[in-house]
Design a protein around this motif. Structure first.
Motif: not given
Length: 306
Positions: A139-156
């Protein structure tokens, strides 16, 4: 003629066995996938885009590939699924403050650290060098590590705050299983968009004939008693009375026809009266001029005699 100098041949020189499988250097593979464009094989430079399968490209290379319509265009497996610029997403990357770039290794007298990456995860701070799994949001093109998405779960999104779903998360340079899953999602998404376009076209085509009024059916402006309403520029409505003659050439009804003929006769009579009045005024004026001239002549003659 050979073997006369005391040489002893070995078994692997005489008997040819199965060839050994060449191992691919993992470090070189990671560098090629994470630091170079998958289409042009050039170094990645901004703006950087990613496809729906998680491959990295230079935006300039994608535009040149899409604009090239020549018949001699060689098919590219890495970009065969890209049909338009809408199929790629421009990435919002965060620079690594510890990355010095290529300036230090220009002379070739310093060690080139392949583990140092140009970009990092804005949440955890991991370097984007292929050692860690990275993802981007479609949707926005922002890049994150998979670890960050798993540790900090959010819908935003953690960076820009745009809401996203699990289907919008795309793994960058994933393995074969990840690519298969992303390919299925891509096909489902494109099929859904095609069906939505077809439904929209059908609705617009059905609404068009309803909006256009039929030419044969009388409109609301037509009256029932044989009168038409004509709208003038000032917005007023005038009613024009017309008579219908029969097909056999019979004259119109006396009650209705006499009104139109009488109005025309009156207008002709008024115009004739006006013209006669103008003529009378002109003749009287000319006669008055003549009488004055005659009087002046008579006065001059009498004065001459006396």
């Amino acid at each position: 003629m050979g073997c006369d100098g005391g040489t002893i041949p070995k078994r692997h020189e005489l008997v040819k066995g199965p060839r050994k499988v060449e191992k691919v250097d993992k470090v070189a593979e990671l560098v090629a996938r994470w630091f170079y464009c998958a289409l042009s094989q050039e170094k990645l430079r901004r703006p950087i885009v990613a496809c729906e399968l998680g491959r990295l490209y230079n935006k300039d290379a994608i535009l040149e590939y899409l604009l090239d319509k020549s018949p001699d265009k060689s098919p590219m497996e890495s970009a065969a699924h890209i049909k338009s610029i809408k199929n790629v997403t421009e990435l919002q990357l965060v620079d690594n403050p510890a990355w010095a770039g290529d300036k230090e290794s220009i002379k070739g007298d310093k060690y080139d650290d392949l583990q140092a990456a140009r970009f990092i995860c804005p949440v955890v701070g991991l370097e984007m060098n292929g050692r860690h799994r990275f993802c981007f949001l479609r949707n926005c093109g922002c890049v994150f590590s998979e670890r960050a998405l798993k540790e900090i779960k959010a819908e935003v999104c953690h960076k820009c705050g745009v809401p996203f779903q699990e289907e919008d998360v795309i793994v960058i340079n994933g393995n074969k299983e990840d690519v298969e899953i992303l390919k299925k999602r891509m096909e489902e998404r494109r099929l859904k968009s095609k069906l939505e376009k077809k439904s929209k076209k059908g609705k617009t085509a059905a609404a068009a004939p309803q909006q256009e009024p039929s030419a044969d059916s009388p409109g609301p402006s037509k009256a029932k008693n044989g009168k038409d309403c004509v709208s003038s520029s000032s917005g007023e409505n005038r009613q024009i009375i017309f008579t219908k003659s029969s097909e056999n050439g019979n004259p119109p009804a006396p009650g209705k026809g006499n009104k139109a003929s009488s109005s025309t006769k009156r207008s002709i009579a008024d115009s004739e009266e006006k013209s006669e009045a103008y003529k009378s005024i002109f003749t009287t004026h000319s006669s008055a001029k003549r009488s004055k001239e005659e009087c002046s002549n008579w006065v001059t003659h009498t004065a001459y005699y006396f």
